[in-house]
Design an enzyme around this catalytic site. Structure first.
Site, short mmCIF file in Angstrom:
data_model
loop_
_atom_site.label_atom_id
_atom_site.label_comp_id
_atom_site.label_asym_id
_atom_site.label_seq_id
_atom_site.Cartn_x
_atom_site.Cartn_y
_atom_site.Cartn_z
CB CYS A 123 35.51 33.10 39.86
SG CYS A 123 36.49 31.99 38.91
CG HIS A 226 31.32 32.96 37.81
ND1 HIS A 226 31.75 34.14 37.74
CD2 HIS A 226 32.49 32.13 37.62
CE1 HIS A 226 32.79 34.24 37.43
NE2 HIS A 226 33.54 33.11 37.56
CD GLU A 228 28.86 36.12 38.87
OE1 GLU A 228 30.04 36.22 38.05
OE2 GLU A 228 28.79 35.35 39.75
#
Length: 253
Positions: A123, A226, A228
């Protein structure tokens, strides 16, 4: 058994303010999901504190010492990259970003390149890589580019869109048969692509979603989404495992 490689994670930063806890204290912090994604892939996550260091020479020296202790670098999300970091003035005071954090992460990134450490930018981290390589950003996608909304405070990481992958790119390989859908939690993105970087993914409304570094040096991948936070998805696993593969390869070289 070999110890897992240390992976440096750049911290988010809160300036000192009149808050209830840590009143008038500067805060450096990280998201536990990022640490767990690195850990799940076989790395040992450590946060790279700036520790109150200021000034270009001091930041460079701290970055040199920090990167020498880790085998890979993750540049994280968070506040806007400051337009002043790429030679512009904010078009809105709300988009002023944090030039101090930019300076620290640019120093970390450039030192990682110098020392041959693989880099994963997520990001803001993807945007930071672009700026560090001489690129610029759209300060606000909706008002300056005319794109669709890419950030909803209410939906947050539940807001999603499709992703168009460059054929035969590394990211297309990593997605495999996984759905071409990613989360979206940003209002800025790469505008002019930095020297030596190549775009390998876009959103349906023509926003850069992934960059790779094509100059000689370590593996670098910047992702506007993202992974994660894509818990349980195959792409979360494949991206972080590929990063750790590149880390281990560079460590053995």
């Amino acid at each position: 058994m070999n110890s897992p490689p240390l992976i440096g994670i750049s911290p988010n930063f809160f300036h000192a303010e009149d808050r209830r806890f840590y009143k008038h204290k500067e805060l450096e912090y990280a998201d536990a999901h990022m640490a767990s994604a690195v850990d799940d892939a076989g790395g040992f996550p450590v946060m790279l504190f700036r520790a109150g260091v200021h000034g270009e020479e001091a930041l460079q020296e701290r970055a040199r010492a920090s990167i020498s202790r880790v085998k890979g670098l993750v540049l994280t999300g968070g506040t806007d990259v400051a337009p002043t970091s790429y030679g512009e003035e904010p078009k809105d005071p709300a988009w002023a970003g944090d030039a101090g954090r930019d300076a620290w992460e640019i120093a970390l990134y450039r030192e990682a390149i110098r020392q041959g450490r693989p880099v994963l930018g997520i990001c803001r981290g993807c945007q930071l890589i672009n700026v560090a390589e001489g690129g610029t950003l759209w300060q606000d996608l909706v008002t300056t580019k005319g794109s669709e909304v890419h950030r909803s405070q209410e939906l947050y990481d539940k807001l999603q869109h499709g992703i168009i992958l460059e054929p035969e790119s590394e990211l297309e390989e990593l997605f495999g048969d996984a759905p071409r859908i990613v989360n979206t939690i940003h209002h800025q993105a790469a505008r002019r692509i930095g020297d030596g970087l190549t775009e390998i993914a876009r959103s349906p409304d023509d926003v850069t979603e992934a960059l790779v570094r094509t100059q000689p040096g370590p593996w670098v991948l910047g992702l506007q989404f993202h992974p994660e936070w894509m818990l349980g998805s195959e792409i979360r696993r494949t991206i972080f495992e590929r990063f750790l593969e590149r880390v281990l390869e560079s460590a053995d070289a």
